[in-house]
Design a protein around this motif. Sequence first.
Motif, mmCIF file in Angstrom:
data_model
loop_
_atom_site.group_PDB
_atom_site.id
_atom_site.type_symbol
_atom_site.label_atom_id
_atom_site.label_comp_id
_atom_site.label_asym_id
_atom_site.label_seq_id
_atom_site.Cartn_x
_atom_site.Cartn_y
_atom_site.Cartn_z
ATOM 1 N N ASP A 60 -7.000 0.906 -0.393
ATOM 2 C CA ASP A 60 -7.952 1.502 0.549
ATOM 3 C C ASP A 60 -8.381 0.559 1.672
ATOM 4 O O ASP A 60 -9.167 0.952 2.533
ATOM 5 N N GLN A 108 0.828 -1.201 0.000
ATOM 6 C CA GLN A 108 0.000 0.000 0.000
ATOM 7 C C GLN A 108 0.870 1.263 0.000
ATOM 8 O O GLN A 108 0.579 2.224 -0.705
ATOM 9 N N GLU A 134 -8.115 -1.068 5.098
ATOM 10 C CA GLU A 134 -7.460 -0.653 6.327
ATOM 11 C C GLU A 134 -6.716 -1.831 6.956
ATOM 12 O O GLU A 134 -7.285 -2.909 7.134
#
Length: 128
Positions: A114, A56, A116
């Motif tokens: 996106d 990420q 988490e």
Amino acid sequence: MFPKMIRMNESNQLEWDVDKDMLQKHAVTVMEGLGAAVETLHDSHFLNTVLFALGQTHHKRNIRPCMLKKMWPSLHFGLGAALGEGYTREVSLAWRKLYSYICLQMRHGMNNPDVEVDVTRAVSVKVT
């Protein structure tokens, strides 16, 4: 692949000198990351979580998944130079498999920027 460290012009020539400090810092970070991956192979949940989050982070820096595999030749060369005769075919294959695994897990993070992830909750406990 490293525009902040190395800039090439359209003739594939350096436009300015390589930022050797930044390049070395990245190389050390990669090697420390590989060491951490080896140290946490016993805890796949922790390792996968960290690699997902790392993917990420790379996504945020506009690194595309296809770019990860382009680092293997440099890593292969560096390992061979550092390990010398100890870098046998079997050792090379083991490192290649580990690097492929790392890339796979990072790609998951890069493709899901996106989602988490809480790396602090994926605490690794070393098995002794």
